[in-house]
Motif scaffolding. Sequence first.
Motif, PDB file in Angstrom:
ATOM      1  N   GLY A 173       0.818  -1.209   0.000  1.00 37.20           N
ATOM      2  CA  GLY A 173       0.000   0.000   0.000  1.00 37.20           C
ATOM      3  C   GLY A 173       0.846   1.250   0.000  1.00 37.20           C
ATOM      4  N   ALA A 174       0.701   2.036  -1.049  1.00 33.27           N
ATOM      5  CA  ALA A 174       1.431   3.295  -1.138  1.00 33.27           C
ATOM      6  C   ALA A 174       0.859   4.273  -0.127  1.00 33.27           C
ATOM      7  CB  ALA A 174       1.322   3.868  -2.552  1.00 33.27           C
ATOM      8  N   GLY A 175       1.726   5.005   0.509  1.00 31.79           N
ATOM      9  CA  GLY A 175       1.286   6.000   1.472  1.00 31.79           C
ATOM     10  C   GLY A 175       0.628   7.189   0.794  1.00 31.79           C
ATOM     11  N   VAL A 176       0.039   8.031   1.601  1.00 33.43           N
ATOM     12  CA  VAL A 176      -0.616   9.246   1.117  1.00 33.43           C
ATOM     13  C   VAL A 176      -0.059  10.425   1.904  1.00 33.43           C
ATOM     14  CG1 VAL A 176      -2.819  10.495   0.994  1.00 33.43           C
ATOM     15  CG2 VAL A 176      -2.743   8.054   0.466  1.00 33.43           C
ATOM     16  N   VAL A 177       0.222  11.502   1.202  1.00 28.17           N
ATOM     17  CA  VAL A 177       0.612  12.743   1.854  1.00 28.17           C
ATOM     18  C   VAL A 177      -0.342  13.847   1.412  1.00 28.17           C
ATOM     19  CG1 VAL A 177       3.054  12.162   2.143  1.00 28.17           C
ATOM     20  CG2 VAL A 177       2.310  13.364   0.075  1.00 28.17           C
ATOM     21  N   TYR A 178      -0.399  14.872   2.225  1.00 32.81           N
ATOM     22  CA  TYR A 178      -1.230  16.030   1.929  1.00 32.81           C
ATOM     23  C   TYR A 178      -0.300  17.205   1.708  1.00 32.81           C
ATOM     24  CZ  TYR A 178      -5.356  19.052   2.374  1.00 32.81           C
ATOM     25  OH  TYR A 178      -6.391  19.926   2.145  1.00 32.81           O
ATOM     26  N   ARG A 179      -0.424  17.843   0.544  1.00 30.65           N
ATOM     27  CA  ARG A 179       0.433  18.989   0.209  1.00 30.65           C
ATOM     28  C   ARG A 179      -0.366  19.974  -0.617  1.00 30.65           C
ATOM     29  NH1 ARG A 179       3.536  20.610  -4.156  1.00 30.65           N
ATOM     30  NH2 ARG A 179       5.211  22.014  -3.564  1.00 30.65           N
ATOM     31  N   ASN A 180      -0.296  21.232  -0.232  1.00 28.09           N
ATOM     32  CA  ASN A 180      -0.955  22.317  -0.945  1.00 28.09           C
ATOM     33  C   ASN A 180      -2.444  22.030  -1.183  1.00 28.09           C
ATOM     34  OD1 ASN A 180      -0.994  24.874  -2.018  1.00 28.09           O
ATOM     35  ND2 ASN A 180      -0.352  24.213  -4.047  1.00 28.09           N
ATOM     36  N   ARG A 181      -3.093  21.508  -0.132  1.00 31.41           N
ATOM     37  CA  ARG A 181      -4.529  21.213  -0.128  1.00 31.41           C
ATOM     38  C   ARG A 181      -4.937  20.116  -1.100  1.00 31.41           C
ATOM     39  NH1 ARG A 181      -6.506  27.496   0.062  1.00 31.41           N
ATOM     40  NH2 ARG A 181      -5.638  27.938   2.087  1.00 31.41           N
ATOM     41  N   ILE A 182      -3.984  19.245  -1.459  1.00 30.41           N
ATOM     42  CA  ILE A 182      -4.259  18.133  -2.380  1.00 30.41           C
ATOM     43  C   ILE A 182      -3.696  16.856  -1.776  1.00 30.41           C
ATOM     44  CG2 ILE A 182      -3.804  17.187  -4.686  1.00 30.41           C
ATOM     45  CD1 ILE A 182      -3.488  20.090  -5.670  1.00 30.41           C
ATOM     46  N   TRP A 183      -4.453  15.753  -1.914  1.00 30.59           N
ATOM     47  CA  TRP A 183      -4.005  14.431  -1.481  1.00 30.59           C
ATOM     48  C   TRP A 183      -3.094  13.875  -2.567  1.00 30.59           C
ATOM     49  CZ3 TRP A 183      -6.206  13.775   3.222  1.00 30.59           C
ATOM     50  CH2 TRP A 183      -7.420  14.421   3.475  1.00 30.59           C
ATOM     51  N   HIS A 184      -1.940  13.321  -2.177  1.00 30.74           N
ATOM     52  CA  HIS A 184      -0.984  12.756  -3.129  1.00 30.74           C
ATOM     53  C   HIS A 184      -0.644  11.338  -2.700  1.00 30.74           C
ATOM     54  CE1 HIS A 184       0.023  16.672  -5.004  1.00 30.74           C
ATOM     55  NE2 HIS A 184      -0.177  17.144  -3.778  1.00 30.74           N
ATOM     56  N   GLU A 185      -0.763  10.393  -3.641  1.00 27.87           N
ATOM     57  CA  GLU A 185      -0.313   9.022  -3.376  1.00 27.87           C
ATOM     58  C   GLU A 185       1.180   8.962  -3.683  1.00 27.87           C
ATOM     59  OE1 GLU A 185      -2.661   6.215  -5.541  1.00 27.87           O
ATOM     60  OE2 GLU A 185      -4.537   7.091  -4.833  1.00 27.87           O
ATOM     61  N   LEU A 186       1.904   8.283  -2.831  1.00 28.89           N
ATOM     62  CA  LEU A 186       3.350   8.146  -3.030  1.00 28.89           C
ATOM     63  C   LEU A 186       3.620   7.080  -4.074  1.00 28.89           C
ATOM     64  CD1 LEU A 186       4.585   8.368   0.649  1.00 28.89           C
ATOM     65  CD2 LEU A 186       4.554  10.167  -1.074  1.00 28.89           C
ATOM     66  N   GLY A 187       4.549   7.369  -4.976  1.00 30.83           N
ATOM     67  CA  GLY A 187       4.896   6.418  -6.024  1.00 30.83           C
ATOM     68  C   GLY A 187       5.998   5.484  -5.591  1.00 30.83           C
TER      69      GLY A 187
END
Length: 191
Positions: A173-187
């Motif tokens: 499971g790829a992690g998720v980060v929050y940056r600049n008010r957007i959810w980003h899945e880690l590649g």
Amino acid sequence: MPRHPRSAPVSTEPTSLVNHAQIDQTELSESFRSLFRQHPSGVAVLTAQSDAGPVAMTITSLTSVNASPALVAFSLSKASSATPGILRAQSVLVHFIDEASLSVAQVAATSGVDRFADRDSWSYLPSGEPHYSAVQRWARGRIRSTLDVDGAVLVVLDVLEARDDRAGSEHGGAGVVYRNRIWHELGAPHS
């Protein structure tokens, strides 16, 4: 025997020449927000059983404090309706969000909705905390201490149980980060 130079006396005076009373707090606040919007943060969801029922809140302030004893810390906004319930709860469940459970974080971050309306998406653990079934990594704990800091409360949690049902799996499971008010899945990691 070599001689060691004496250390300079430690000053108790502020090292900055800026008078804190002259700082434009509005400008500083906006700059500070902008700075942290660009700083990627891991995503977690807190749940607890309050007197009024289950409560949930998405946070990006989770940090590991110590491994033995296991301690984590996070910040709660006093403006959140979930904060009083979390602070009064006997125990708190920290859900570690990945790409498969991103919808849990999105629901828990939405103001004015029933975060537990979908009864099929969660259940109670035997210890009594609400648990979203899509989240396979979590830590359960009791609040050790709190620190009231203006509009927030800093919380230190004694971890009583930690679980990773994806450990050792090919599909961790790829992690998720929050940056600049957007959810980003880690590649995929770079070497």
